[in-house]
Design a protein around this motif. Structure first.
Motif, PDB file in Angstrom:
ATOM      1  N   THR A  96      12.785  -7.464  18.456  1.00 12.61           N
ATOM      2  CA  THR A  96      13.973  -6.831  17.893  1.00 12.61           C
ATOM      3  C   THR A  96      14.354  -7.506  16.575  1.00 12.61           C
ATOM      4  OG1 THR A  96      14.744  -6.332  20.131  1.00 12.61           O
ATOM      5  CG2 THR A  96      16.379  -6.227  18.374  1.00 12.61           C
ATOM      6  N   THR A  97      14.857  -6.735  15.625  1.00 14.05           N
ATOM      7  CA  THR A  97      15.325  -7.302  14.363  1.00 14.05           C
ATOM      8  C   THR A  97      16.496  -8.225  14.612  1.00 14.05           C
ATOM      9  OG1 THR A  97      14.622  -5.365  13.100  1.00 14.05           O
ATOM     10  CG2 THR A  97      16.281  -6.781  12.087  1.00 14.05           C
ATOM     11  N   LYS A  98      16.414  -9.432  14.044  1.00  8.55           N
ATOM     12  CA  LYS A  98      17.445 -10.448  14.212  1.00  8.55           C
ATOM     13  C   LYS A  98      18.115 -10.703  12.859  1.00  8.55           C
ATOM     14  CE  LYS A  98      14.012 -12.564  16.086  1.00  8.55           C
ATOM     15  NZ  LYS A  98      13.273 -11.458  16.747  1.00  8.55           N
ATOM     16  N   TYR A  99      19.429 -10.545  12.824  1.00  9.57           N
ATOM     17  CA  TYR A  99      20.214 -10.849  11.631  1.00  9.57           C
ATOM     18  C   TYR A  99      20.848 -12.221  11.827  1.00  9.57           C
ATOM     19  CZ  TYR A  99      19.720  -5.838  10.816  1.00  9.57           C
ATOM     20  OH  TYR A  99      19.214  -4.575  10.631  1.00  9.57           O
ATOM     21  N   VAL A 100      20.595 -13.133  10.880  1.00 10.36           N
ATOM     22  CA  VAL A 100      21.056 -14.512  11.007  1.00 10.36           C
ATOM     23  C   VAL A 100      22.167 -14.763   9.995  1.00 10.36           C
ATOM     24  CG1 VAL A 100      20.362 -16.914  11.126  1.00 10.36           C
ATOM     25  CG2 VAL A 100      18.681 -15.118  11.579  1.00 10.36           C
ATOM     26  N   VAL A 101      23.347 -15.105  10.487  1.00  9.73           N
ATOM     27  CA  VAL A 101      24.486 -15.381   9.621  1.00  9.73           C
ATOM     28  C   VAL A 101      24.499 -16.868   9.305  1.00  9.73           C
ATOM     29  CG1 VAL A 101      26.988 -15.302   9.410  1.00  9.73           C
ATOM     30  CG2 VAL A 101      25.779 -13.469  10.621  1.00  9.73           C
ATOM     31  N   SER A 102      24.280 -17.207   8.044  1.00 13.81           N
ATOM     32  CA  SER A 102      24.218 -18.610   7.648  1.00 13.81           C
ATOM     33  C   SER A 102      24.418 -18.735   6.152  1.00 13.81           C
ATOM     34  CB  SER A 102      22.866 -19.215   8.041  1.00 13.81           C
ATOM     35  OG  SER A 102      22.739 -20.529   7.525  1.00 13.81           O
ATOM     36  N   SER A 103      25.140 -19.774   5.762  1.00 12.30           N
ATOM     37  CA  SER A 103      25.303 -20.065   4.333  1.00 12.30           C
ATOM     38  C   SER A 103      24.273 -21.077   3.849  1.00 12.30           C
ATOM     39  CB  SER A 103      26.715 -20.610   4.066  1.00 12.30           C
ATOM     40  OG  SER A 103      26.920 -21.814   4.801  1.00 12.30           O
ATOM     41  N   THR A 104      23.482 -21.646   4.767  1.00 11.18           N
ATOM     42  CA  THR A 104      22.535 -22.698   4.392  1.00 11.18           C
ATOM     43  C   THR A 104      21.081 -22.341   4.652  1.00 11.18           C
ATOM     44  OG1 THR A 104      22.785 -23.761   6.572  1.00 11.18           O
ATOM     45  CG2 THR A 104      24.251 -24.503   4.802  1.00 11.18           C
ATOM     46  N   LEU A 105      20.805 -21.481   5.612  1.00 10.02           N
ATOM     47  CA  LEU A 105      19.427 -21.168   5.954  1.00 10.02           C
ATOM     48  C   LEU A 105      18.790 -20.322   4.862  1.00 10.02           C
ATOM     49  CD1 LEU A 105      17.414 -21.626   8.306  1.00 10.02           C
ATOM     50  CD2 LEU A 105      18.081 -19.374   9.178  1.00 10.02           C
ATOM     51  N   GLN A 106      17.681 -20.796   4.314  1.00 10.00           N
ATOM     52  CA  GLN A 106      16.997 -20.094   3.241  1.00 10.00           C
ATOM     53  C   GLN A 106      15.728 -19.392   3.708  1.00 10.00           C
ATOM     54  OE1 GLN A 106      18.238 -19.875   0.051  1.00 10.00           O
ATOM     55  NE2 GLN A 106      20.030 -20.878   0.968  1.00 10.00           N
ATOM     56  N   ASP A 107      15.161 -19.870   4.797  1.00 12.39           N
ATOM     57  CA  ASP A 107      13.908 -19.311   5.285  1.00 12.39           C
ATOM     58  C   ASP A 107      13.914 -19.393   6.802  1.00 12.39           C
ATOM     59  OD1 ASP A 107      11.448 -18.146   5.201  1.00 12.39           O
ATOM     60  OD2 ASP A 107      10.349 -19.980   4.733  1.00 12.39           O
ATOM     61  N   ALA A 108      13.144 -18.528   7.427  1.00  9.95           N
ATOM     62  CA  ALA A 108      13.039 -18.533   8.885  1.00  9.95           C
ATOM     63  C   ALA A 108      11.633 -18.085   9.258  1.00  9.95           C
ATOM     64  CB  ALA A 108      14.082 -17.611   9.491  1.00  9.95           C
ATOM     65  N   THR A 109      11.154 -18.600  10.370  1.00  6.21           N
ATOM     66  CA  THR A 109       9.774 -18.327  10.752  1.00  6.21           C
ATOM     67  C   THR A 109       9.658 -17.421  11.973  1.00  6.21           C
ATOM     68  OG1 THR A 109       9.763 -20.390  12.041  1.00  6.21           O
ATOM     69  CG2 THR A 109       8.936 -20.485   9.778  1.00  6.21           C
ATOM     70  N   TRP A 110      10.746 -17.204  12.672  1.00  6.54           N
ATOM     71  CA  TRP A 110      10.714 -16.313  13.833  1.00  6.54           C
ATOM     72  C   TRP A 110      10.575 -14.883  13.337  1.00  6.54           C
ATOM     73  CZ3 TRP A 110      15.267 -16.210  17.898  1.00  6.54           C
ATOM     74  CH2 TRP A 110      14.819 -15.583  19.078  1.00  6.54           C
ATOM     75  N   ARG A 111       9.599 -14.169  13.848  1.00  7.74           N
ATOM     76  CA  ARG A 111       9.317 -12.841  13.319  1.00  7.74           C
ATOM     77  C   ARG A 111      10.498 -11.890  13.499  1.00  7.74           C
ATOM     78  NH1 ARG A 111       6.180 -12.764  18.182  1.00  7.74           N
ATOM     79  NH2 ARG A 111       6.621 -10.988  19.553  1.00  7.74           N
ATOM     80  N   ASN A 112      10.542 -10.888  12.630  1.00  7.39           N
ATOM     81  CA  ASN A 112      11.591  -9.865  12.649  1.00  7.39           C
ATOM     82  C   ASN A 112      12.977 -10.464  12.422  1.00  7.39           C
ATOM     83  OD1 ASN A 112       9.708  -7.744  13.322  1.00  7.39           O
ATOM     84  ND2 ASN A 112       9.711  -8.526  15.414  1.00  7.39           N
ATOM     85  N   SER A 113      13.043 -11.440  11.516  1.00  4.02           N
ATOM     86  CA  SER A 113      14.317 -12.085  11.201  1.00  4.02           C
ATOM     87  C   SER A 113      14.735 -11.755   9.772  1.00  4.02           C
ATOM     88  CB  SER A 113      14.209 -13.609  11.347  1.00  4.02           C
ATOM     89  OG  SER A 113      13.917 -13.965  12.680  1.00  4.02           O
ATOM     90  N   GLU A 114      16.016 -11.514   9.594  1.00  6.32           N
ATOM     91  CA  GLU A 114      16.580 -11.269   8.269  1.00  6.32           C
ATOM     92  C   GLU A 114      17.797 -12.172   8.096  1.00  6.32           C
ATOM     93  OE1 GLU A 114      17.327  -7.178   7.465  1.00  6.32           O
ATOM     94  OE2 GLU A 114      15.319  -6.534   8.077  1.00  6.32           O
ATOM     95  N   ILE A 115      17.842 -12.893   6.996  1.00  2.47           N
ATOM     96  CA  ILE A 115      18.962 -13.789   6.728  1.00  2.47           C
ATOM     97  C   ILE A 115      20.072 -12.996   6.062  1.00  2.47           C
ATOM     98  CG2 ILE A 115      19.710 -15.877   5.537  1.00  2.47           C
ATOM     99  CD1 ILE A 115      16.784 -16.836   5.720  1.00  2.47           C
ATOM    100  N   ALA A 116      21.234 -12.970   6.707  1.00  2.89           N
ATOM    101  CA  ALA A 116      22.349 -12.153   6.227  1.00  2.89           C
ATOM    102  C   ALA A 116      23.279 -12.900   5.293  1.00  2.89           C
ATOM    103  CB  ALA A 116      23.150 -11.623   7.422  1.00  2.89           C
ATOM    104  N   GLY A 117      23.046 -14.190   5.084  1.00  5.90           N
ATOM    105  CA  GLY A 117      23.913 -14.966   4.219  1.00  5.90           C
ATOM    106  C   GLY A 117      25.168 -15.420   4.950  1.00  5.90           C
TER     107      GLY A 117
END
Length: 201
Positions: A96-117
């Motif tokens: 499933t697509t994962k939206y990650v809320v973070s002000s510090t995370l710039q990259d992620a390795t878990w597939r189907n991940s989107e950094i939402a800022g």
């Protein structure tokens, strides 16, 4: 698959157009006094099959996952290597697509991940506009408190354990009372109570 960073923009194609918004469905393990820290204290009560069924139903009703950075970084090593044979929830968590809320995370390795800022209510509304169905949230206490404070949570799915913690991070923000309507409840023979709430009108 590397994570993608979402860029939110309000272009002319969105003006004057109503969009069906996704519904945020929060799942938490909670003590009697409202603590939702890392729930190692749940181990003493075992895992009733009815709890798995309820969580499976919740997952199957969702088309996206929304997580805070800390929970995301805890979940990735725990879930990314699991298979459906090991845990029936693994396909949902990994595919499933994962939206990650973070002000510090710039990259992620878990597939189907989107950094939402970083968190803003408007950023969450944009995510909701892009999801046709439920949005699953688990853990992510800081994020959940902000979502509740901004009136962005449509459902709470709480598994309340018969234990008090005395101290620790609580589920609800300390910014004033809110009313909730109980829409479902179940009691398991391990003493856990499943409570589903919607915001009261």
């Amino acid at each position: 698959m590397p994570a993608r960073r979402i860029v939110f923009s309000a272009g002319p194609d969105t003006e004057g157009r109503e969009t069906e918004m996704g519904t945020i469905r929060v799942h938490e393990f909670m003590s009697l006094d409202g603590v939702i820290d890392t729930p190692t204290w749940t181990f003493d009560y075992g895992y009733h099959p009815g709890m798995g069924q309820a969580i499976g139903e919740l997952m199957s009703s969702c088309q996206a996952i929304l997580l805070g950075r800390t929970t995301y970084q805890m979940f990735e090593p725990a879930w990314s290597a699991r298979t459906a044979e090991e845990d029936p929830g693994a396909p949902f968590m990994n595919d499933t697509t994962k939206y990650v809320v973070s002000s510090t995370l710039q990259d992620a390795t878990w597939r189907n991940s989107e950094i939402a800022g970083p968190y803003t209510a408007e950023a969450i509304r944009r995510i909701k506009q892009g999801v046709d169905g439920g949005i699953y949230v688990s853990g992510s206490g800081t994020l959940v408190r902000a979502l509740i404070a901004d009136g962005l949570v449509e459902e709470l799915h709480l598994f309340m354990f018969p234990v008090t913690r005395g101290q620790g991070p609580r589920l609800f923000p300390a910014d004033g009372p809110r009313k909730w309507s109980l829409t479902r409840s179940q009691t398991y023979d391990n003493g856990v109570l499943y409570l589903q709430y919607h915001p009261a009108d």
